[in-house]
Design a protein around this motif. Sequence first.
Motif, PDB file in Angstrom:
ATOM      1  N   ARG A 123      15.675  68.216   2.800  1.00 51.41           N
ATOM      2  CA  ARG A 123      14.432  67.967   2.376  1.00 51.41           C
ATOM      3  C   ARG A 123      13.265  69.005   2.468  1.00 51.41           C
ATOM      4  O   ARG A 123      12.889  69.095   3.439  1.00 51.41           O
ATOM      5  CB  ARG A 123      13.819  66.483   2.022  1.00 51.41           C
ATOM      6  CG  ARG A 123      15.185  65.386   2.106  1.00 51.41           C
ATOM      7  CD  ARG A 123      15.309  64.921   0.958  1.00 51.41           C
ATOM      8  NE  ARG A 123      16.202  63.977   0.942  1.00 51.41           N
ATOM      9  CZ  ARG A 123      15.873  62.670   0.594  1.00 51.41           C
ATOM     10  NH1 ARG A 123      14.812  62.242   0.664  1.00 51.41           N
ATOM     11  NH2 ARG A 123      16.996  61.680   0.819  1.00 51.41           N
ATOM     12  N   VAL A 124      12.391  69.134   1.216  1.00 52.57           N
ATOM     13  CA  VAL A 124      11.045  69.815   1.563  1.00 52.57           C
ATOM     14  C   VAL A 124      10.100  68.534   1.193  1.00 52.57           C
ATOM     15  O   VAL A 124       9.993  67.724   0.325  1.00 52.57           O
ATOM     16  CB  VAL A 124      10.708  71.003   0.458  1.00 52.57           C
ATOM     17  CG1 VAL A 124       9.299  71.514   0.546  1.00 52.57           C
ATOM     18  CG2 VAL A 124      11.886  72.127   0.843  1.00 52.57           C
ATOM     19  N   VAL A 125       9.136  68.378   2.396  1.00 50.38           N
ATOM     20  CA  VAL A 125       8.274  67.055   2.380  1.00 50.38           C
ATOM     21  C   VAL A 125       6.816  67.811   2.453  1.00 50.38           C
ATOM     22  O   VAL A 125       6.543  68.795   3.029  1.00 50.38           O
ATOM     23  CB  VAL A 125       8.838  66.172   3.312  1.00 50.38           C
ATOM     24  CG1 VAL A 125      10.072  65.665   2.942  1.00 50.38           C
ATOM     25  CG2 VAL A 125       8.725  66.698   4.795  1.00 50.38           C
ATOM     26  N   GLU A 126       5.830  66.777   2.036  1.00 51.17           N
ATOM     27  CA  GLU A 126       4.560  67.215   2.440  1.00 51.17           C
ATOM     28  C   GLU A 126       4.204  65.924   3.246  1.00 51.17           C
ATOM     29  O   GLU A 126       3.859  64.754   2.716  1.00 51.17           O
ATOM     30  CB  GLU A 126       3.888  67.198   0.864  1.00 51.17           C
ATOM     31  CG  GLU A 126       4.538  68.277   0.188  1.00 51.17           C
ATOM     32  CD  GLU A 126       3.751  68.286  -1.226  1.00 51.17           C
ATOM     33  OE1 GLU A 126       2.616  67.690  -1.408  1.00 51.17           O
ATOM     34  OE2 GLU A 126       3.968  68.808  -2.052  1.00 51.17           O
ATOM     35  N   TRP A 184       5.399  63.045   1.022  1.00 51.16           N
ATOM     36  CA  TRP A 184       5.942  63.152  -0.430  1.00 51.16           C
ATOM     37  C   TRP A 184       7.198  64.150  -0.154  1.00 51.16           C
ATOM     38  O   TRP A 184       7.167  65.054   0.230  1.00 51.16           O
ATOM     39  CB  TRP A 184       4.768  63.772  -0.969  1.00 51.16           C
ATOM     40  CG  TRP A 184       4.982  63.868  -2.639  1.00 51.16           C
ATOM     41  CD1 TRP A 184       5.549  65.081  -3.055  1.00 51.16           C
ATOM     42  CD2 TRP A 184       5.268  62.854  -3.666  1.00 51.16           C
ATOM     43  NE1 TRP A 184       5.929  64.988  -4.367  1.00 51.16           N
ATOM     44  CE2 TRP A 184       5.297  63.578  -4.575  1.00 51.16           C
ATOM     45  CE3 TRP A 184       4.712  61.403  -3.291  1.00 51.16           C
ATOM     46  CZ2 TRP A 184       5.756  62.773  -6.007  1.00 51.16           C
ATOM     47  CZ3 TRP A 184       5.005  60.891  -4.634  1.00 51.16           C
ATOM     48  CH2 TRP A 184       5.551  61.417  -6.018  1.00 51.16           C
ATOM     49  N   CYS A 185       8.427  63.381  -0.839  1.00 48.17           N
ATOM     50  CA  CYS A 185       9.553  64.209  -0.789  1.00 48.17           C
ATOM     51  C   CYS A 185       9.460  64.875  -2.193  1.00 48.17           C
ATOM     52  O   CYS A 185       9.522  64.241  -3.190  1.00 48.17           O
ATOM     53  CB  CYS A 185      10.581  62.985  -0.642  1.00 48.17           C
ATOM     54  SG  CYS A 185      12.343  63.897  -0.844  1.00 48.17           S
ATOM     55  N   ARG A 186       9.582  66.140  -2.202  1.00 49.57           N
ATOM     56  CA  ARG A 186       9.678  66.979  -3.125  1.00 49.57           C
ATOM     57  C   ARG A 186      11.030  66.881  -4.006  1.00 49.57           C
ATOM     58  O   ARG A 186      11.217  66.753  -5.450  1.00 49.57           O
ATOM     59  CB  ARG A 186       9.329  68.583  -3.026  1.00 49.57           C
ATOM     60  CG  ARG A 186       8.070  68.724  -2.642  1.00 49.57           C
ATOM     61  CD  ARG A 186       8.082  69.971  -2.349  1.00 49.57           C
ATOM     62  NE  ARG A 186       6.330  70.258  -1.926  1.00 49.57           N
ATOM     63  CZ  ARG A 186       6.137  71.783  -1.584  1.00 49.57           C
ATOM     64  NH1 ARG A 186       6.848  72.630  -1.526  1.00 49.57           N
ATOM     65  NH2 ARG A 186       4.857  71.843  -1.413  1.00 49.57           N
ATOM     66  N   THR A 187      11.835  66.543  -3.394  1.00 53.11           N
ATOM     67  CA  THR A 187      13.396  66.178  -3.908  1.00 53.11           C
ATOM     68  C   THR A 187      13.189  65.020  -4.874  1.00 53.11           C
ATOM     69  O   THR A 187      13.733  64.926  -5.795  1.00 53.11           O
ATOM     70  CB  THR A 187      14.126  66.128  -2.742  1.00 53.11           C
ATOM     71  OG1 THR A 187      14.601  67.467  -1.984  1.00 53.11           O
ATOM     72  CG2 THR A 187      15.635  66.084  -3.523  1.00 53.11           C
ATOM     73  N   ARG A 188      12.745  63.913  -3.974  1.00 56.05           N
ATOM     74  CA  ARG A 188      12.877  62.629  -4.617  1.00 56.05           C
ATOM     75  C   ARG A 188      11.623  62.359  -5.745  1.00 56.05           C
ATOM     76  O   ARG A 188      11.745  61.376  -6.271  1.00 56.05           O
ATOM     77  CB  ARG A 188      13.100  61.593  -3.805  1.00 56.05           C
ATOM     78  CG  ARG A 188      14.143  61.463  -2.728  1.00 56.05           C
ATOM     79  CD  ARG A 188      15.259  60.993  -3.691  1.00 56.05           C
ATOM     80  NE  ARG A 188      16.473  60.907  -2.699  1.00 56.05           N
ATOM     81  CZ  ARG A 188      17.732  61.603  -2.854  1.00 56.05           C
ATOM     82  NH1 ARG A 188      18.119  62.229  -3.821  1.00 56.05           N
ATOM     83  NH2 ARG A 188      18.643  61.326  -1.959  1.00 56.05           N
ATOM     84  N   ARG A 189      10.481  63.055  -5.549  1.00 56.11           N
ATOM     85  CA  ARG A 189       9.362  63.090  -6.119  1.00 56.11           C
ATOM     86  C   ARG A 189       8.808  61.678  -6.014  1.00 56.11           C
ATOM     87  O   ARG A 189       8.275  61.089  -6.869  1.00 56.11           O
ATOM     88  CB  ARG A 189       9.553  63.393  -7.575  1.00 56.11           C
ATOM     89  CG  ARG A 189       9.645  64.766  -7.949  1.00 56.11           C
ATOM     90  CD  ARG A 189       9.695  65.103  -9.553  1.00 56.11           C
ATOM     91  NE  ARG A 189       9.663  66.492  -9.598  1.00 56.11           N
ATOM     92  CZ  ARG A 189      10.692  66.879 -10.549  1.00 56.11           C
ATOM     93  NH1 ARG A 189      11.508  66.443 -11.182  1.00 56.11           N
ATOM     94  NH2 ARG A 189      10.895  68.446 -10.566  1.00 56.11           N
ATOM     95  N   ALA A 190       8.916  61.337  -4.793  1.00 50.99           N
ATOM     96  CA  ALA A 190       8.086  59.862  -4.289  1.00 50.99           C
ATOM     97  C   ALA A 190       7.996  60.126  -2.991  1.00 50.99           C
ATOM     98  O   ALA A 190       8.367  60.832  -2.134  1.00 50.99           O
ATOM     99  CB  ALA A 190       9.230  59.065  -4.650  1.00 50.99           C
TER     100      ALA A 190
END
Length: 172
Positions: free
Chosen positions: A98-101, A117-123
């Motif tokens: 995952r790429v996360v913020e 914020w998980c860019r993969t799940r957009r959540a």
Amino acid sequence: MTLPPVRFTADEAAALTVALAGVGAGAPYAGAARTAAQKIAASITGPASTAARELAARIVTLPSPGDRGVRSAVESALSANTALRLSYLDAGGRASVRVVEPAGLLTAEGRWYLIAWCRTRRAGRGFRLDRIATAQPLAEQAEPRDLAALLRGSAATSAVRPATLDALAPAP
């Protein structure tokens, strides 16, 4: 940073000793906690020093495994507000990348979680630090995220900043 001379009571010195002893090797900022404890110990004098040293002699912990590379990457990303690429193993044993913020850290029941914020799940998602196999800092700036908003609707909705950190909270 330097501080003017600080005088701790015996109870305050004991509280610091216990709090810093509880920071395990796998906890975020464990290295900084260790050096802070050394500086505090060097600055405490008199009865407070004696009380803290006597209490410290009676505290033991079981070592916890912790990947310093993962911990360092998480700390760096939080401080610099940059994205991270994680290799993560979920509770069911499934691996994902995952790429996360990163938005913050949560501690609950002796475990540490990266809230991001998980860019993969957009959540918003929580990632247990001990389940992160690798964490690679990216050069990409992360969007500023509201930690409370990411926690809303999760099991951690009622999470609050520890009262001991109130003095470090931003001024209103």
